[in-house]
Design an enzyme around this catalytic site. Structure first.
Site, short mmCIF file in Angstrom:
data_model
loop_
_atom_site.label_atom_id
_atom_site.label_comp_id
_atom_site.label_asym_id
_atom_site.label_seq_id
_atom_site.Cartn_x
_atom_site.Cartn_y
_atom_site.Cartn_z
N MET A 1 0.84 -1.21 0.00
CA MET A 1 0.00 0.00 0.00
C MET A 1 0.87 1.25 0.00
O MET A 1 1.90 1.29 0.66
CB MET A 1 -0.88 -0.01 1.25
CG MET A 1 -2.01 0.98 1.19
SD MET A 1 -2.91 1.02 2.77
CE MET A 1 -1.68 1.63 3.89
N CYS A 2 0.44 2.25 -0.72
CA CYS A 2 1.16 3.51 -0.76
C CYS A 2 0.91 4.31 0.51
O CYS A 2 0.02 3.99 1.30
CB CYS A 2 0.71 4.33 -1.95
SG CYS A 2 0.72 3.46 -3.51
N GLN A 3 1.70 5.34 0.68
CA GLN A 3 1.53 6.24 1.81
C GLN A 3 1.25 7.63 1.28
O GLN A 3 1.95 8.11 0.38
CB GLN A 3 2.81 6.29 2.65
CG GLN A 3 3.20 4.97 3.28
CD GLN A 3 2.54 4.72 4.62
OE1 GLN A 3 2.05 5.66 5.26
NE2 GLN A 3 2.50 3.47 5.04
N ASN A 108 -3.75 6.54 -3.11
CA ASN A 108 -3.35 5.30 -2.46
C ASN A 108 -4.48 4.30 -2.65
O ASN A 108 -5.62 4.59 -2.29
CB ASN A 108 -3.06 5.61 -0.97
CG ASN A 108 -3.28 4.46 -0.03
OD1 ASN A 108 -3.69 3.38 -0.41
ND2 ASN A 108 -3.02 4.70 1.24
#
Lengths: 257, 257
Positions: A1-3, A108
């Site tokens: 997962m992106c931040q 995200n």
């Protein structure tokens, strides 16, 4: 997962403290090594730093961490690639111009079977679902308001409907700003806090660093910080709800609570 | 007068040597202290570094000078403000998207009574004659070729006509690139050279620095450097003629000589 990391303030503020913890999530305290980016609005202008390296290895991240750029609206993103290869053109935030202003966007999540019809006014340069969503949003804004920007509440309504449509395809946590205001949409995970007088000390989650904001601020300063996960462990972060869209202006949420 | 610097190569190359001399013109060996910017294409992606400080005082310029970003197309600009205040939104190069590619543009000169009719597809964010010209160019490209990019020669013809029209309003030296090719238009002052095998030593005009390119290159490398004024004093620079538009691709001029 992106931040994701966002900041919206009533006076130009540097993001060094928040970025200090945030950048460690790009390869050290979390596994997101597929590029990163940060955009700083300064008036109508915008600086965008992008890198396809991990933040912890990036000389550009080192510059951002050490050079206090003062801005009222910031959007940062650390990428964990889901769709689209690791490349500069797939690094967020993405930038386009609409109505004579720059718009910046970071996302995200992951969207499945998402192929919106685009007019051609905004075309993706890379091959991410995220950039497609951004083009779709600006395309819709332009078609709904061809003569220029509507009032803030009208635009909020259109964006809220759009975010719900897009989120039907998957996870859609995102940040969007034109330099005046910052929009944050939560699909699964997004938190915010407002720092204002009386200021106190904040301690980072990702490393043992504390800042006493009372030494660095004036009583009128107000800063909203938005992040995927809380960046500090001794402040009251608020979790956004699923499908909640919040508009931040001058360091406070003004719509969508 | 502003300073322009462009680079077009057949393999990704760093611009550190040329930038070393060029940046001194931003406040030291010449009087252009009103901001600067540099754009590096990496594939379809692009990094743009902008600063409203003079290059010799800019931490971002220091980063660019020391961090060898490898690119096949680079556009840099040091600003001497004529129209538009000193602000980030008025710093070149300007960026927009057309046909799913980023386009970058920088201009040296001053345009008088220049108010082209714009469709609204591209609107200036700042208040320079330069950004108006860029919007005018992309607007015209899009109207002439609504379905996508034409072949290179057709686009060259449209741009040549446009540059002549715009140059009727004043001085219009400019650089334009979409990451594949680089267009250079001369109104009053623009020089270029091609570095290719056999490589030799080059010595900067602006400071006593010499590089031996034969140590840093392979025989296949080819680099075109375009600059307002020659950057080295021991190489054969060619001055472009008034109203000459040249298209560079893979490190050589391929059209307009």
């Amino acid at each position: 997962m992106c931040q994701l990391l966002g900041m919206n303030c009533n006076v130009p503020t540097d993001i060094c403290f928040s970025f200090e913890g945030f950048q460690l999530r790009g390869g050290l305290t979390d596994h997101h090594r597929d590029g990163w980016g940060i955009a700083f609005f300064e008036g109508r202008g915008c600086r965008v730093f992008l890198d396809s390296k991990a933040t912890i290895e990036s000389p550009v991240a080192e510059l951002v961490r050490r050079y206090p750029i003062h801005s009222t609206n910031v959007i940062a993103h650390i990428r964990k690639a889901t769709q689209g290869r690791i490349a500069l053109e797939n690094s967020h935030p993405f930038q386009r111009e609409l109505w004579g202003r720059y718009w910046l966007f970071a996302h995200n999540g992951n969207l499945e079977n998402y192929a919106p019809a685009l007019s051609g006014d905004y075309r993706p340069v890379g091959d991410t679902d995220s950039e497609r969503a951004f083009c779709h949003i600006l395309d819709t804004f332009r078609r709904e308001f061809p003569n220029g920007p509507p009032d803030e509440i009208a635009l909020f309504g259109v964006l809220k409907r759009l975010c719900q449509d897009i989120a039907a395809h998957g996870t859609f946590n995102c940040l969007l700003s034109n330099g005046d205001a910052l929009y944050a949409h939560c699909s699964t995970q997004l938190h915010y806090l407002v720092r204002q007088a009386p200021f106190s000390c904040a301690h980072l989650v990702d490393q043992d660093v504390t800042v006493d904001f009372s030494q660095l601020t004036t009583p009128e300063d107000r800063v909203a910080v938005i992040a995927t996960l809380p960046l500090t462990d001794n402040e009251a972060w608020t979790a956004l709800r699923t499908h909640q869209l919040v508009l931040f202006r001058d360091g406070v949420p003004v719509e969508g609570l």
